[in-house]
Design a protein around this motif. Structure first.
Motif, PDB file in Angstrom:
ATOM      1  N   VAL A  48       0.846  -1.196   0.000  1.00  0.00           N
ATOM      2  CA  VAL A  48       0.000   0.000   0.000  1.00  0.00           C
ATOM      3  C   VAL A  48       0.880   1.243   0.000  1.00  0.00           C
ATOM      4  O   VAL A  48       1.659   1.456   0.934  1.00  0.00           O
ATOM      5  N   ILE A  67      -0.801 -10.537   3.788  1.00  0.00           N
ATOM      6  CA  ILE A  67       0.011  -9.459   4.365  1.00  0.00           C
ATOM      7  C   ILE A  67      -0.406  -8.153   3.713  1.00  0.00           C
ATOM      8  O   ILE A  67      -0.443  -8.063   2.481  1.00  0.00           O
ATOM      9  N   ILE A  68      -0.708  -7.152   4.545  1.00  0.00           N
ATOM     10  CA  ILE A  68      -0.982  -5.799   4.054  1.00  0.00           C
ATOM     11  C   ILE A  68       0.100  -4.900   4.631  1.00  0.00           C
ATOM     12  O   ILE A  68       0.273  -4.846   5.850  1.00  0.00           O
ATOM     13  N   LYS A  69       0.831  -4.222   3.773  1.00  0.00           N
ATOM     14  CA  LYS A  69       1.991  -3.486   4.271  1.00  0.00           C
ATOM     15  C   LYS A  69       2.069  -2.097   3.623  1.00  0.00           C
ATOM     16  O   LYS A  69       2.080  -1.975   2.405  1.00  0.00           O
ATOM     17  N   GLY A  70       2.095  -1.073   4.459  1.00  0.00           N
ATOM     18  CA  GLY A  70       2.300   0.279   3.956  1.00  0.00           C
ATOM     19  C   GLY A  70       3.784   0.569   3.805  1.00  0.00           C
ATOM     20  O   GLY A  70       4.594   0.039   4.555  1.00  0.00           O
ATOM     21  N   PHE A  71       4.131   1.399   2.824  1.00  0.00           N
ATOM     22  CA  PHE A  71       5.549   1.738   2.671  1.00  0.00           C
ATOM     23  C   PHE A  71       5.692   3.099   1.988  1.00  0.00           C
ATOM     24  O   PHE A  71       4.762   3.599   1.364  1.00  0.00           O
ATOM     25  N   LEU A  72       6.874   3.659   2.134  1.00  0.00           N
ATOM     26  CA  LEU A  72       7.213   4.934   1.490  1.00  0.00           C
ATOM     27  C   LEU A  72       8.516   4.778   0.713  1.00  0.00           C
ATOM     28  O   LEU A  72       9.282   3.834   0.960  1.00  0.00           O
ATOM     29  N   ASP A 104      11.955   4.143   2.446  1.00  0.00           N
ATOM     30  CA  ASP A 104      12.200   2.918   3.220  1.00  0.00           C
ATOM     31  C   ASP A 104      13.315   2.051   2.645  1.00  0.00           C
ATOM     32  O   ASP A 104      13.734   1.095   3.294  1.00  0.00           O
ATOM     33  N   VAL A 123      -1.757   3.449   7.739  1.00  0.00           N
ATOM     34  CA  VAL A 123      -1.027   2.220   7.378  1.00  0.00           C
ATOM     35  C   VAL A 123       0.195   2.568   6.527  1.00  0.00           C
ATOM     36  O   VAL A 123       1.284   2.036   6.725  1.00  0.00           O
ATOM     37  N   ARG A 132       3.991   2.804   7.964  1.00  0.00           N
ATOM     38  CA  ARG A 132       4.524   1.545   7.408  1.00  0.00           C
ATOM     39  C   ARG A 132       4.077   0.350   8.256  1.00  0.00           C
ATOM     40  O   ARG A 132       4.892  -0.506   8.662  1.00  0.00           O
ATOM     41  N   ILE A 133       2.793   0.322   8.549  1.00  0.00           N
ATOM     42  CA  ILE A 133       2.249  -0.756   9.374  1.00  0.00           C
ATOM     43  C   ILE A 133       2.143  -2.040   8.556  1.00  0.00           C
ATOM     44  O   ILE A 133       1.793  -2.008   7.381  1.00  0.00           O
ATOM     45  N   ILE A 134       2.470  -3.149   9.206  1.00  0.00           N
ATOM     46  CA  ILE A 134       2.247  -4.466   8.596  1.00  0.00           C
ATOM     47  C   ILE A 134       1.072  -5.116   9.309  1.00  0.00           C
ATOM     48  O   ILE A 134       1.067  -5.198  10.539  1.00  0.00           O
TER      49      ILE A 134
END
Lengths: 260, 260
Positions: free
Chosen positions: A167, A194-199, A202, B188, B192-194
């Motif tokens: 995400v 698995i749902i994972k936020g990122f920028l 990172d 999220v 950076r939430i998993i």
């Protein structure tokens, strides 16, 4: 101390909040600034395909999603600056890729020029769960999510065991036009999703180097299609910015202020 | 061919669906069955602390959540069969642990016998986001989720950057009393939430061995408190099962049919 002058102040309004493009910015010297090696690419590439958009697409797909060849990949907002690259990386890697976008023309671009396996116009669909089942009869393994909302819910319903959702945006939340995703956690558990936020910040220096060498090579040999949508003049910034939330663009939206 | 006889058929009703406890089960011989090494523990321990409940707690906490010493851990349904063990593992590992449960007595048990740092009765709280902010002024790093719904939403709002949510149950979805979690995907992304669903069958043989040796050692030296709630007689099964969804139990709910 370095100082750039921008010749004009532009004031815009976005969702009732006033924002200002400043006339100049004062930045401290040191390691925050370095001279760009253009590498014979247009300068714009350094903020699109070999810039942040490319890094989010490459790092997000390879580091966050950990794809295997042959896996089924779904990309929303697929004609957008990041997602079009995700789809292209996924195809080059050997995945099956379907994208969705908001017009027939964008869908044709995805299937034609970008070589996606398939594409659909989500605005013509009333039941996203059934739509995704039609395009992914064997389920979705990877979803690159810039949308959130109904689309994310529909993806979770169609996801395979050990599916991964990367995400990096939630435009249906930003605009408030859509609604937030209400997830079926029982699906999340039983399918071990698995749902994972990122920028973009990172990724490690090694991951960035890997991204740069792979991507510049793809661009040089013509394997990666670079989609940019360039407008000219500082006055256009508010219109260009708002356009991002009205799905007006194809590829990376760039405002060019001065000649290279 | 092995065959056990159970002396009685029990028919229960759960949410309108009739289900039956069969009089006997026919299982094929081979590697599906092996003789249990009781290791001088009560047989019940093999389905609680050193059985599935313990494995979900241990594997979920250490493999899925990847804790660091000093991290802030929140556990919902914390007097339940799995979550009470998660809290105890987390304390023994060196984390700060807060649990929530549905009665004052359960909260007292968590803080007293189980040595949680703090506990609260969620039924006495009207604003879960503020409640969690009170118990975690520096944010939550790890959430072990058996609940879903409002609580998961409130945790995401209070989560730190790089927070992890291990999801092994969603009782508010099962019972339909609560509502599904509507996640703030912008949180999220920026944090950076998993969020990761998992089952007890996901762990490797090495992980199971590690779980068994650590846990049997903890139990033998009295570092881990074993909470079991045993009822007797096959007739009690429907009542015991429904009780799981009415939060009637503390620890692992077990129905004992015959003497050991």
């Amino acid at each position: 101390m370095l100082k750039w002058n921008i010749p004009l102040t532009v004031t815009g309004k976005c969702n009732g909040e006033t924002w200002v493009v400043t006339e100049y910015t004062i930045v401290k010297g040191g390691n925050m600034l370095w001279k760009l090696e253009a590498m014979e690419f247009p300068l714009s590439y350094h903020i699109s395909v070999i810039g942040t958009s490319g890094l989010i697409a490459y790092g997000g797909f390879f580091q966050i999603c950990r794809p295997k060849k042959g896996e089924k990949v779904f990309v929303s907002a697929a004609a957008g600056s990041v997602a079009n690259l995700v789809g292209q990386y996924a195809k080059l890697f050997g995945c099956y890729v379907v994208g969705c976008a908001g017009t027939k023309e964008k869908g044709d671009l995805l299937k034609g020029k970008l070589k996606f396996d398939d594409a659909f116009n989500y605005k013509e669909e009333t039941d996203l769960i059934s739509t995704l089942r039609r395009y992914f009869p064997n389920g979705i393994d990877i979803y690159f999510d810039n949308v959130g909302g109904d689309m994310l819910e529909a993806v979770v319903a169609n996801m395979n065991t050990y599916g991964r959702v990367a995400v990096y945006g939630a435009i249906s939340d930003y605009t408030n036009l859509g609604k937030r995703a209400t997830l079926n956690m029982i699906d999340v558990i039983y399918k071990r999703i698995i749902i994972k936020g990122f920028l973009s910040t990172d990724f490690s220096l090694n991951e960035i180097k890997d991204f740069m060498s792979t991507t510049t090579n793809y661009v040089c040999v013509g394997k990666l299609c670079v989609l940019e949508n360039i407008s000219y003049g500082i006055e256009i910034i508010p219109y260009a910015f708002i356009g991002l939330f009205q799905w007006r663009n194809v590829g990376k939206k760039i405002v060019q202020i001065a000649e290279e």
